[in-house]
Enzyme design. Structure first.
Site, PDB file in Angstrom:
ATOM      1  N   LYS A  17       1.034  -0.766   0.025  1.00 20.64           N
ATOM      2  CA  LYS A  17       0.006  -0.045  -0.220  1.00 20.64           C
ATOM      3  C   LYS A  17       0.949   1.056   0.013  1.00 20.64           C
ATOM      4  O   LYS A  17       0.395   2.011  -0.821  1.00 20.64           O
ATOM      5  CB  LYS A  17      -1.048   0.511   1.054  1.00 20.64           C
ATOM      6  CG  LYS A  17      -2.147  -1.704   1.226  1.00 20.64           C
ATOM      7  CD  LYS A  17      -3.047  -1.251   2.080  1.00 20.64           C
ATOM      8  CE  LYS A  17      -3.467  -2.503   2.527  1.00 20.64           C
ATOM      9  NZ  LYS A  17      -4.210  -2.517   3.789  1.00 20.64           N
TER      10      LYS A  17
ATOM     11  N   VAL B  23       0.019  -8.452   7.162  1.00 20.43           N
ATOM     12  CA  VAL B  23      -0.284  -9.586   7.596  1.00 20.43           C
ATOM     13  C   VAL B  23       1.098 -10.678   7.241  1.00 20.43           C
ATOM     14  O   VAL B  23       0.785 -11.795   7.543  1.00 20.43           O
ATOM     15  CB  VAL B  23      -1.785 -10.045   7.720  1.00 20.43           C
ATOM     16  CG1 VAL B  23      -2.423  -9.172   8.225  1.00 20.43           C
ATOM     17  CG2 VAL B  23      -2.360 -10.390   6.317  1.00 20.43           C
TER      18      VAL B  23
ATOM     19  N   TYR C 213      -6.144  -5.076  -6.374  1.00 13.79           N
ATOM     20  CA  TYR C 213      -5.890  -5.172  -5.380  1.00 13.79           C
ATOM     21  C   TYR C 213      -5.309  -6.434  -4.487  1.00 13.79           C
ATOM     22  O   TYR C 213      -4.555  -6.397  -3.611  1.00 13.79           O
ATOM     23  CB  TYR C 213      -7.304  -4.798  -4.281  1.00 13.79           C
ATOM     24  CG  TYR C 213      -6.775  -4.882  -2.491  1.00 13.79           C
ATOM     25  CD1 TYR C 213      -6.248  -3.619  -1.333  1.00 13.79           C
ATOM     26  CD2 TYR C 213      -7.677  -6.201  -1.813  1.00 13.79           C
ATOM     27  CE1 TYR C 213      -6.067  -3.796  -0.846  1.00 13.79           C
ATOM     28  CE2 TYR C 213      -7.251  -5.664  -0.368  1.00 13.79           C
ATOM     29  CZ  TYR C 213      -6.585  -5.240   0.195  1.00 13.79           C
ATOM     30  OH  TYR C 213      -5.908  -4.964   1.256  1.00 13.79           O
TER      31      TYR C 213
HETATM   32  O1  DON Z   1      -6.548  -7.224   2.366  1.00 14.48           O
HETATM   33  C1  DON Z   1      -6.007  -7.631   3.588  1.00 14.48           C
HETATM   34  O2  DON Z   1      -7.015  -8.206   4.426  1.00 14.48           O
HETATM   35  C2  DON Z   1      -4.653  -8.242   3.258  1.00 14.48           C
HETATM   36  N1  DON Z   1      -4.689  -8.753   1.575  1.00 14.48           N
HETATM   37  C3  DON Z   1      -4.018  -7.255   3.874  1.00 14.48           C
HETATM   38  C4  DON Z   1      -4.076  -6.359   5.013  1.00 14.48           C
HETATM   39  C5  DON Z   1      -2.999  -6.253   5.828  1.00 14.48           C
HETATM   40  O3  DON Z   1      -1.556  -7.321   5.116  1.00 14.48           O
HETATM   41  C6  DON Z   1      -2.902  -5.748   6.801  1.00 14.48           C
HETATM   42  N2  DON Z   1      -2.264  -5.420   7.613  1.00 14.48           N
HETATM   43  N3  DON Z   1      -1.115  -5.447   8.622  1.00 14.48           N
END
Ligand code: DON
Length: 316
Positions: free
Chosen positions: A75, A269, A199
């Site tokens: 992001k 994550v 995304y």
């Molecule tokens: O959209 C999502 O849930 C994952 N592709 C990315 C979320 C994420 O990495 C949150 N960070 N800690």
């Protein structure tokens, strides 16, 4: 190399080796993300760290040759691309305030009439991806994002882990809810499945800590690629992205991260964190076990130790 520079390099090398050894021995490693099934398969017994300097030298420790899913760290790069495309018009659709809520909160979005709080929570990042997509086919937009990461890291081998993207697509019901809700307010302009497709795929880009630390150098060094001196983004924009990383980069754990590490940082994550020492270094860490806010537990501990040892802080 000047004697002071060589002492700094020695100090970083020693710190990185010791921190990697300490982290590899830790038992309390947090929980691997389970809501994306492919990520749940990754072993929490891994730890990697890389520090990239202005002159292109990198110092790495642990499993730094293993690619991991960068997830929300992407992001930071999509924000830079979207600002390049639409400029400050971006802020008409997305705010710049810390959320104090989980990264996938639905409640907050309804409260704020479909305008995401910041570009790093999922809703904000989906809106940013939608801006990159406008006027293009999803394939082209994704190609542009991937090429940008390859360009800033100086490594054409970086690729997308299609199995992670498919896994998230199959289970991304919350993101679909956020995107559909934003579509009802006109924040998302393109077909929701196209925006989400791009995304999910940019979140599924896989990189090593070394590649990621190299990719973050323009944020540490005045918006430029320090090898060529060419501007990637303006200095002002680099400062502003760093400010957003500091205030919003760890969601409802951003205050704790700023307090303990004192540097702009963005987590994912997959267990990665990119941290920026303005004028000093770009750092990437990775350990898949997460804390209750979805941020890498050992990654943050390692950054806290390194920043303290090297006296790195944006707070003086
Ligand atoms: O959209 C999502 O849930 C994952 N592709 C990315 C979320 C994420 O990495 C949150 N960070 N800690």
């Amino acid at each position: 190399m000047e004697p002071t520079e060589s002492r700094t390099l020695d100090a970083i090398e020693t710190a990185v080796a010791e921190i990697a050894a300490e982290m590899q021995a830790r038992e309390d490693r947090g929980e691997v993300a389970s809501y994306i099934p492919e990520l749940a398969r990754v072993s929490p017994q891994q730890f990697a760290i890389s520090v990239a300097l202005r002159d292109g030298r990198t110092i790495s420790g642990g499993d730094w040759e293993t690619p991991f899913s960068i997830q929300s760290i992407s992001k930071v790069f999509t924000l830079a691309l979207a600002l390049g495309k639409v400029g400050d018009n971006l802020w008409r659709k997305v705010g710049r305030e810390p959320s104090g809520n989980p990264f996938n909160s639905i409640v907050q979005l309804e409260h704020e009439r479909g305008r995401p709080r910041n570009p790093f929570i999922n809703a904000g990042a989906i809106a940013v991806t939608d801006m990159i997509l406008s006027g293009h086919q999803p394939k082209e937009a994704l190609g542009e994002i991937l090429r940008f990461l390859q360009f800033v890291s100086g490594d054409d081998a970086i690729s997308i882990d299609r199995s992670v993207a498919a896994s998230e697509k199959a289970t991304g019901f919350r993101n679909a809810a956020l995107a559909n809700y934003m579509k009802s307010f006109g924040i998302v302009e393109n077909p929701v499945e196209h925006t989400l497709g791009v995304y999910f795929h940019h979140c599924a880009i896989a990189m090593t800590t070394r590649q990621l630390a190299m990719a973050g150098r323009y944020l540490a060094f005045e918006g430029r690629n320090p090898d060529t001196g060419h501007s990637v983004i303006s200095l002002e924009r680099a400062r502003r992205i760093n400010a957003l990383m500091l205030t919003c980069g760890h969601y409802d754990g951003s205050g704790e991260f700023a307090y303990r590490v004192g540097l702009p940082g963005k987590s994912g994550v997959g267990g990665g964190i990119l941290a920026v020492v303005p004028g000093g270094a770009s750092i990437a860490v990775w350990s898949p076990g997460l804390d209750h806010n979805g941020n890498s537990k050992l990654g943050r501990d390692a950054l806290e130790l390194l920043a303290r040892r090297m006296h790195w802080s944006v707070f003086g």
